[in-house]
Design a protein around this motif. Structure first.
Motif, mmCIF file in Angstrom:
data_model
loop_
_atom_site.group_PDB
_atom_site.id
_atom_site.type_symbol
_atom_site.label_atom_id
_atom_site.label_comp_id
_atom_site.label_asym_id
_atom_site.label_seq_id
_atom_site.Cartn_x
_atom_site.Cartn_y
_atom_site.Cartn_z
ATOM 1 N N PHE A 297 0.854 -1.181 0.000
ATOM 2 C CA PHE A 297 0.000 0.000 0.000
ATOM 3 C C PHE A 297 0.897 1.240 0.000
ATOM 4 C CE2 PHE A 297 -2.070 -3.443 2.205
ATOM 5 C CZ PHE A 297 -3.345 -3.468 1.676
ATOM 6 N N LYS A 298 0.379 2.275 -0.630
ATOM 7 C CA LYS A 298 1.139 3.521 -0.667
ATOM 8 C C LYS A 298 0.689 4.400 0.492
ATOM 9 C CE LYS A 298 2.553 6.976 -4.099
ATOM 10 N NZ LYS A 298 3.378 7.615 -3.157
ATOM 11 N N LEU A 299 1.652 5.010 1.141
ATOM 12 C CA LEU A 299 1.299 5.901 2.246
ATOM 13 C C LEU A 299 1.662 7.333 1.872
ATOM 14 C CD1 LEU A 299 2.647 3.947 5.363
ATOM 15 C CD2 LEU A 299 0.305 4.060 4.553
ATOM 16 N N ASP A 300 0.774 8.246 2.174
ATOM 17 C CA ASP A 300 1.065 9.660 1.973
ATOM 18 C C ASP A 300 1.357 10.254 3.347
ATOM 19 O OD1 ASP A 300 1.149 12.303 1.505
ATOM 20 O OD2 ASP A 300 -0.904 12.501 0.721
ATOM 21 N N GLN A 301 2.600 10.669 3.537
ATOM 22 C CA GLN A 301 2.981 11.130 4.872
ATOM 23 C C GLN A 301 2.328 12.461 5.250
ATOM 24 O OE1 GLN A 301 7.262 12.137 4.934
ATOM 25 N NE2 GLN A 301 7.188 11.633 2.769
ATOM 26 N N PHE A 302 1.661 13.076 4.275
ATOM 27 C CA PHE A 302 0.969 14.332 4.597
ATOM 28 C C PHE A 302 -0.538 14.103 4.787
ATOM 29 C CE2 PHE A 302 4.714 15.440 2.039
ATOM 30 C CZ PHE A 302 5.416 16.138 3.001
ATOM 31 N N GLN A 303 -0.900 12.863 4.837
ATOM 32 C CA GLN A 303 -2.315 12.532 5.014
ATOM 33 C C GLN A 303 -2.708 12.783 6.476
ATOM 34 O OE1 GLN A 303 -4.534 11.506 2.622
ATOM 35 N NE2 GLN A 303 -6.079 11.663 4.243
ATOM 36 N N LYS A 304 -3.514 13.814 6.659
ATOM 37 C CA LYS A 304 -3.848 14.196 8.050
ATOM 38 C C LYS A 304 -5.131 13.527 8.551
ATOM 39 C CE LYS A 304 -0.527 17.346 8.282
ATOM 40 N NZ LYS A 304 0.702 16.949 8.947
ATOM 41 N N SER A 305 -6.036 13.243 7.598
ATOM 42 C CA SER A 305 -7.297 12.626 8.037
ATOM 43 C C SER A 305 -7.254 11.114 7.767
ATOM 44 C CB SER A 305 -8.472 13.249 7.286
ATOM 45 O OG SER A 305 -8.271 13.107 5.902
ATOM 46 N N VAL A 306 -8.113 10.410 8.449
ATOM 47 C CA VAL A 306 -8.129 8.951 8.316
ATOM 48 C C VAL A 306 -8.549 8.549 6.905
ATOM 49 C CG1 VAL A 306 -9.129 6.806 9.189
ATOM 50 C CG2 VAL A 306 -8.694 8.691 10.746
ATOM 51 N N LYS A 307 -7.777 7.708 6.294
ATOM 52 C CA LYS A 307 -8.040 7.324 4.912
ATOM 53 C C LYS A 307 -7.749 5.834 4.740
ATOM 54 C CE LYS A 307 -6.565 8.434 0.240
ATOM 55 N NZ LYS A 307 -5.470 8.868 -0.581
ATOM 56 N N ASP A 308 -8.480 5.209 3.823
ATOM 57 C CA ASP A 308 -8.220 3.793 3.539
ATOM 58 C C ASP A 308 -6.816 3.625 2.971
ATOM 59 O OD1 ASP A 308 -10.677 3.137 4.363
ATOM 60 O OD2 ASP A 308 -11.488 2.549 2.417
ATOM 61 N N LEU A 309 -6.177 2.555 3.304
ATOM 62 C CA LEU A 309 -4.873 2.266 2.714
ATOM 63 C C LEU A 309 -5.050 2.064 1.206
ATOM 64 C CD1 LEU A 309 -3.344 -0.224 5.277
ATOM 65 C CD2 LEU A 309 -2.395 1.982 4.654
ATOM 66 N N SER A 310 -4.175 2.695 0.461
ATOM 67 C CA SER A 310 -4.327 2.640 -0.991
ATOM 68 C C SER A 310 -3.468 1.512 -1.575
ATOM 69 C CB SER A 310 -3.940 4.015 -1.545
ATOM 70 O OG SER A 310 -3.527 3.919 -2.830
ATOM 71 N N LEU A 311 -4.126 0.529 -2.130
ATOM 72 C CA LEU A 311 -3.442 -0.665 -2.639
ATOM 73 C C LEU A 311 -2.654 -0.338 -3.908
ATOM 74 C CD1 LEU A 311 -3.140 -3.798 -2.403
ATOM 75 C CD2 LEU A 311 -5.071 -3.953 -3.974
ATOM 76 N N ILE A 312 -1.449 -0.827 -3.958
ATOM 77 C CA ILE A 312 -0.627 -0.614 -5.154
ATOM 78 C C ILE A 312 -0.911 -1.746 -6.136
ATOM 79 C CG2 ILE A 312 1.729 -0.468 -6.038
ATOM 80 C CD1 ILE A 312 2.510 0.586 -3.243
ATOM 81 N N THR A 313 -1.348 -1.366 -7.299
ATOM 82 C CA THR A 313 -1.664 -2.382 -8.310
ATOM 83 C C THR A 313 -0.631 -2.407 -9.441
ATOM 84 O OG1 THR A 313 -3.123 -0.770 -9.324
ATOM 85 C CG2 THR A 313 -4.152 -2.419 -7.912
ATOM 86 N N ASP A 314 0.189 -1.370 -9.476
ATOM 87 C CA ASP A 314 1.220 -1.302 -10.517
ATOM 88 C C ASP A 314 2.220 -2.451 -10.311
ATOM 89 O OD1 ASP A 314 3.361 -0.805 -12.127
ATOM 90 O OD2 ASP A 314 3.465 1.337 -11.708
#
Lengths: 328, 179
Positions: A297-314
């Motif tokens: 999963f890709k993580l955005d270190q600037f993500q301040k609000s709760v968000k689903d983990l984004s699956l890497i499909t590439d």
């Protein structure tokens, strides 16, 4: 004898298997030409079927009432029991051996692990160096015990303890040296298990994915129980890059995250499985990836609000991450 | 207990011999299922079914053992488990193919008969079930039920059966029964 009672007797003999081959053949012929007889046969078949079922259930109930308690031989022959006993014995021996090693090598007073170790009895302190453990039971035992201990800490300090930081290179170093060192985190809250890559204090034991354990694959590499310590990867050698991870148990199906003050908060049900944080640093950039349950999963270190983990499909990226994670 | 003694007792419809076999071979026979992807419950069911097949054969007297009882039981249980696996596999395929599975058509009829059997007296119930399921001879029924002779058993069986037929017919119309 009336026609009907003669028929009934014939049907009864037929259903009881009391007719000879020739009698049976003429009975079948008669039945085909006589619809009343045919109807009566169907009726009788149902009754006899019901009687048979009745008796069968009765006998089965009788058998169910018999105790088939396993004797000593049965107990020894019971493979599952045998495996359990073997697993517990192995765990005890290996755990004790590892404790002895750790006791000699990491005995620095005042350190976190030292304190942690003191709070556990020898048998409760499961550490294995490069062990190839093949049974789930052992790991459940280990993780449960460690988990229990950390829950105690949580209660006293009101703080979740699963801050993690360990570099892959350091783990490799440990594998080479086979002499893991104790970290000194005197400046940190004692309930935080912070493992600095420069001061790794990790008792080296391999933690398999439980799925893999079930397949009885050889377990290799050094990972730590996600209840307390996780792997992160590819950090610089400077201390201070540590990413604290706070895991918050939730029963929702999706896994979520957010960053707050440089701290990674994970939400969801990780089912006691290991997760890993992969950090790729370049001169100008820092990328974070999360590995869990054979997915990236890709993580955005600037993500301040709760968000689903984004699956890497590439696929390419997944392959690269796979190489990085396995340090190939 | 020797196999020949067990068989002799089974032939007379001695249920204690059945209990003995059940206890003696439970682990051995359930292992067939357990080591072939079966659950403990399935293993128990298969062994019980297998043992009852053996019981029926032994009681009817049409069993000539050329091997040990355990060997015979083993082959029965193995066959039953193979059949069960085959049935499960077919069922899975039918579901995959979208075919609807119709639960036992005769289940309702069996239920009706069962209710009426429950209403019969203990003696009638025993005579009929011994005869139709166990395949016991009239002489053996007479011995077991302590009747004067086989003829008494035969007469009683005839009367009991007639009573059961009447009971079913009185409670349920033909339409209910043959829908």
């Amino acid at each position: 004898m009336t026609n009907f009672s003669r028929h009934t007797e014939l049907i009864d003999d037929y259903l009881s298997g009391g007719l000879s081959a020739s009698e049976e053949s003429s009975f079948m012929e008669l039945m085909e030409t006589d619809p009343i007889l045919k109807e009566e046969l169907l009726f009788q078949q149902s009754i006899v079927g019901g009687l048979k079922e009745y008796r069968k259930d009765e006998l089965k109930q009788r058998l169910n009432g018999i105790s088939v308690g396993v004797g000593l031989m049965g107990f020894l022959m019971n493979f599952a029991t045998y495996k359990l006993v073997a697993a517990v014995l192995t765990l005890g021996i290996v755990g004790y051996g590892a404790f002895q090693i750790i006791d000699n090598d990491f005995g620095k007073p005042g350190s976190y692990i030292d304190n942690y170790k003191e709070s556990l009895s020898e048998a409760d302190y499961p550490s294995v160096e490069n062990a190839n453990l093949k049974t789930t039971i052992e790991w459940i035992e280990i993780s449960n015990r460690v988990d229990d201990h950390f829950k105690e800490l949580e209660n006293t300090k009101n703080q979740i303890v699963d801050n993690v930081y360990i570099s892959k290179s350091e783990i490799d170093k440990q594998e080479d040296d086979k002499t893991p060192k104790l970290a000194e985190n005197s400046d940190k809250n004692s309930s935080d298990l912070m493992v600095s890559k420069s001061k790794v204090t990790v008792p080296a034991f391999s933690l398999p994915q439980f799925d893999d354990v079930l397949e009885e694959e050889t377990l290799a590499g050094i990972e730590l129980d996600d209840y307390n310590i996780n792997n992160s990867d590819f950090t610089s050698d400077e201390a201070g890059d540590e990413i604290e991870i706070k895991k918050i148990q939730k029963n929702n199906r999706s896994l979520q995250y957010k960053f707050r003050q440089g701290k990674l908060y994970l939400f969801g049900d990780f089912k006691g499985k290991t997760y890993e944080l992969l950090e790729i640093n370049s001169a100008s950039d820092r990328k974070l990836y999360f590995y869990f349950n054979k997915q990236y999963f890709k993580l955005d270190q600037f993500q301040k609000s709760v968000k689903d983990l984004s699956l890497i499909t590439d696929r390419r990226l997944v392959k690269e991450l796979e190489i990085i994670r396995n340090n190939r | 207990m020797k196999d020949s003694v067990i068989l002799e007792r089974l032939n007379k419809g001695d249920e204690k011999a059945l209990d003995y076999l059940y206890k003696k071979y439970y682990r051995m026979m359930t292992k067939i299922v357990l080591s072939n992807n079966g659950t403990e419950e399935e293993a128990k069911d298969i062994f019980q079914d297998g043992l009852l097949v053996f019981w029926q054969k032994a009681v009817r007297g049409d069993l000539i053992l050329t091997s040990k009882i355990s060997t015979f039981l083993y082959s029965i249980c193995l066959n039953l488990w193979r059949k069960e696996l085959d049935r499960k596999s077919r069922l899975t395929n039918e579901i995959k193919d979208g075919e609807t599975y119709q639960a036992g058509e005769s289940e309702e009829k069996v239920k009706i008969v069962r209710t009426c059997i429950d209403e019969l007296g203990d003696t009638c119930r025993k005579i009929l079930t011994y005869h139709y399921f166990d395949g016991m001879s009239m002489q053996d029924i007479a011995d077991k039920m302590e009747f004067a002779n086989a003829d008494t058993a035969k007469t009683k069986k005839y009367k009991c059966k007639k009573r059961l037929d009447k009971l079913i017919k009185s409670k349920y119309t033909t339409g209910d029964f043959f829908d």
